[in-house]
Design an enzyme around this catalytic site. Structure first.
Site, PDB file in Angstrom:
ATOM      1  CG  HIS A 160      19.131   8.826 -33.472  1.00  0.00           C
ATOM      2  ND1 HIS A 160      17.571   9.061 -33.344  1.00  0.00           N
ATOM      3  CD2 HIS A 160      19.559   9.664 -34.893  1.00  0.00           C
ATOM      4  CE1 HIS A 160      17.397  10.007 -34.401  1.00  0.00           C
ATOM      5  NE2 HIS A 160      18.489  10.392 -35.033  1.00  0.00           N
ATOM      6  CD  GLU A 178      10.672 -19.846 -74.080  1.00  0.00           C
ATOM      7  OE1 GLU A 178       9.408 -20.390 -73.289  1.00  0.00           O
ATOM      8  OE2 GLU A 178      12.277 -19.481 -74.026  1.00  0.00           O
ATOM      9  CD  GLN A 181      22.794  10.258 -36.805  1.00  0.00           C
ATOM     10  OE1 GLN A 181      21.950   9.672 -37.208  1.00  0.00           O
ATOM     11  NE2 GLN A 181      22.346  11.723 -37.302  1.00  0.00           N
ATOM     12  CG  ASP A 204      17.937  13.769 -39.549  1.00  0.00           C
ATOM     13  OD1 ASP A 204      18.207  13.046 -40.044  1.00  0.00           O
ATOM     14  OD2 ASP A 204      18.708  13.817 -38.422  1.00  0.00           O
ATOM     15  CE1 TYR A 214       3.522   1.670 -34.855  1.00  0.00           C
ATOM     16  CE2 TYR A 214       5.601   2.681 -35.270  1.00  0.00           C
ATOM     17  CZ  TYR A 214       4.535   2.045 -34.740  1.00  0.00           C
ATOM     18  OH  TYR A 214       4.768   1.450 -33.395  1.00  0.00           O
ATOM     19  CB  SER A 239      20.819   6.288 -36.578  1.00  0.00           C
ATOM     20  OG  SER A 239      19.642   6.938 -36.199  1.00  0.00           O
ATOM     21  CD  GLU A 251      19.789   6.064 -41.820  1.00  0.00           C
ATOM     22  OE1 GLU A 251      18.837   6.404 -40.646  1.00  0.00           O
ATOM     23  OE2 GLU A 251      20.924   5.727 -39.847  1.00  0.00           O
ATOM     24  CG  HIS A 274       2.712 -18.797 -75.566  1.00  0.00           C
ATOM     25  ND1 HIS A 274       2.073 -19.705 -74.523  1.00  0.00           N
ATOM     26  CD2 HIS A 274       3.094 -17.929 -74.450  1.00  0.00           C
ATOM     27  CE1 HIS A 274       1.972 -19.817 -73.147  1.00  0.00           C
ATOM     28  NE2 HIS A 274       2.749 -18.533 -73.139  1.00  0.00           N
ATOM     29  CG  ASN A 290       9.391  -1.713 -31.659  1.00  0.00           C
ATOM     30  OD1 ASN A 290       8.945  -1.994 -32.056  1.00  0.00           O
ATOM     31  ND2 ASN A 290       9.052  -1.321 -30.713  1.00  0.00           N
TER      32      ASN A 290
END
Length: 433
Positions: A265, A418, A262, A364, A132, A240, A330, A423, A217
């Protein structure tokens, strides 16, 4: 506009419990309106497919889509039309991203746990990945590179890009150019939660993918969380953030530049410096004030620093590291006298910038490290996007006839305990008579 007042100033150890909680809790809470609108959009796409996507392009982007998919020739034309120096810079970034991520490619492993018992693990590239790319006010061709290039390095079968259309019905020229440069296989003029739903569940035109990566967003973030029943995603992402740990060997103006980088942003960005000594903290705060007063994106910067900006002082670096681990930023910038020696003390960060010359801006765009990173403290458990995100692992086991006989009785005992008697029978069937 006057310089903003930082939200928090003073000594870290004197920060009130409430202020400390607010700094550490950056999740923003759940917006039920966004969640519900996102759920409605996803339901529309699942029900109506391409028609829903065309209708939403008209509603949200004011665009009439002749075709959901952008022809490859249009992407290549966008790349060819880029100003040559900008194209060269993008190409340089792509080369560095390729080199850095190629070094991360995983290897198959095998171990013999007992004679005749081999357990192996094999990395298999994903079949199809969706990247995206934001549009509208935030257009980041660099994020296209950060998503597409590692996927191609990993050997993903098909990489598609979705980005919102402009009035002409196509994503921004920068996004199209980056998609062509990175080698994206297909590009769709789709944005927001609708694009995420289309990639997660598939429509008549958009193929279903195995993983969705890339920033977006609040609706994109909410949609990614709501489709995890159908597709893998990268780390949930929010606004950010940066945490700078600095001592008096650092240039206060350089620290201020990193905070503003930052802050510009997003009004919800969180920008914090932990400085050794009250005098140096005062110098950093003053530098931040001067820099913000001349910032070009001043309204955004002012809101970010006033709401979530902080310059806090500590008596020593050792006091800073527990806060770093709790904050889990971050971006972490270590601007100290011996940043390499301090690097092992830094835990829980999306990515670490070692030394004041290692500007976050370089990471970046150009160093080759990935800038798709966990935010809101999720670096406690999540890592930044890497080539590893584009593989799934196949585990396999080989057992020889003799080893099967040796396993039979103990496996039978465990299965009986069990209550899984079939099994036990399956295991004991290979006993040696």
């Amino acid at each position: 506009m006057s310089a903003p007042t930082l939200k928090y100033r003073g000594r870290l150890k004197e920060l009130s419990p409430e202020a400390r909680r607010r700094l550490l809790d950056r999740t923003g809470g759940s917006d039920t309106r966004v969640a519900q609108r996102t759920a409605d959009i996803i339901a529309r796409v699942r029900r109506d497919g391409d028609k829903a996507l065309r209708d939403m392009a008209r509603e949200f982007d004011r665009a009439e889509l002749k075709s959901l998919e952008v022809p490859r020739s249009v992407c290549e034309a966008a790349l060819a039309s880029l100003e040559p120096k900008l194209r060269d810079a993008l190409a340089r970034a792509a080369r560095n991203i390729t080199q850095a991520h190629a070094a991360q490619k995983p290897q198959a492993t095998e171990v013999e746990t007992e004679p005749g018992i081999i357990v192996g693990r094999r990395p298999d590239p994903l079949g199809r990945v969706g990247v995206y790319a934001p549009g509208g006010r935030a257009v980041y061709p660099s994020s296209v590179l950060m998503g597409v290039v590692p996927a191609k390095v990993a050997g993903v079968g098909e990489v598609i890009v979705c980005s919102p259309p402009g009035p002409d019905g196509r994503p921004s020229a920068g996004v199209l150019a980056a998609a062509a440069l990175a080698g994206a296989d297909r590009v769709f003029a789709l944005g927001g939660a609708g694009a995420v739903a289309a990639m997660a569940y598939g429509t008549e035109s958009v193929p279903r993918v195995d993983r969705i990566v890339g920033p977006g967003n609040a609706y994109v973030a909410a949609a990614k969380l709501q489709v995890v029943d159908a597709v893998a995603i990268d780390a949930p992402a929010g606004p950010s953030e940066i945490l700078v740990v600095a001592d008096s060997s650092a240039d206060p103006e350089a620290v201020a530049r990193e905070m503003l980088a930052q802050a510009e942003h997003d009004p919800d960005a969180c920008c914090v410096t932990v400085a050794v000594g009250d005098v140096f903290a005062d110098a950093v705060a003053a530098a931040v004030g001067r820099a913000s007063a001349r910032a070009k994106r001043q309204e955004i910067v002012t809101r970010a620093l006033s709401d979530r900006g902080a310059v806090l002082s500590v008596d020593s670096l050792e006091e800073a590291w527990p806060f770093v681990a709790d904050f889990a930023p971050e971006h972490l910038l270590i601007a100290t006298t011996s940043p390499l020696a301090d690097l092992p003390k830094a835990r829980n960060a999306g990515t670490v910038f070692v030394g004041q010359y290692a500007s976050v801006a370089y990471g970046d765009y150009m160093t080759g490290a990935n800038h798709v990173l966990p935010t809101a403290g999720l670096a406690r458990a999540y890592s930044g996007l890497s080539v590893l995100d584009f593989y799934r692992w196949t585990t396999y086991q080989r057992v020889t006839r003799d080893a099967a006989a040796r396993l039979a009785d103990d496996v039978g005992l465990l299965a009986d305990s069990e209550g899984l008697f079939a099994h036990a029978d399956a295991a004991r069937g290979w006993r040696k008579s």
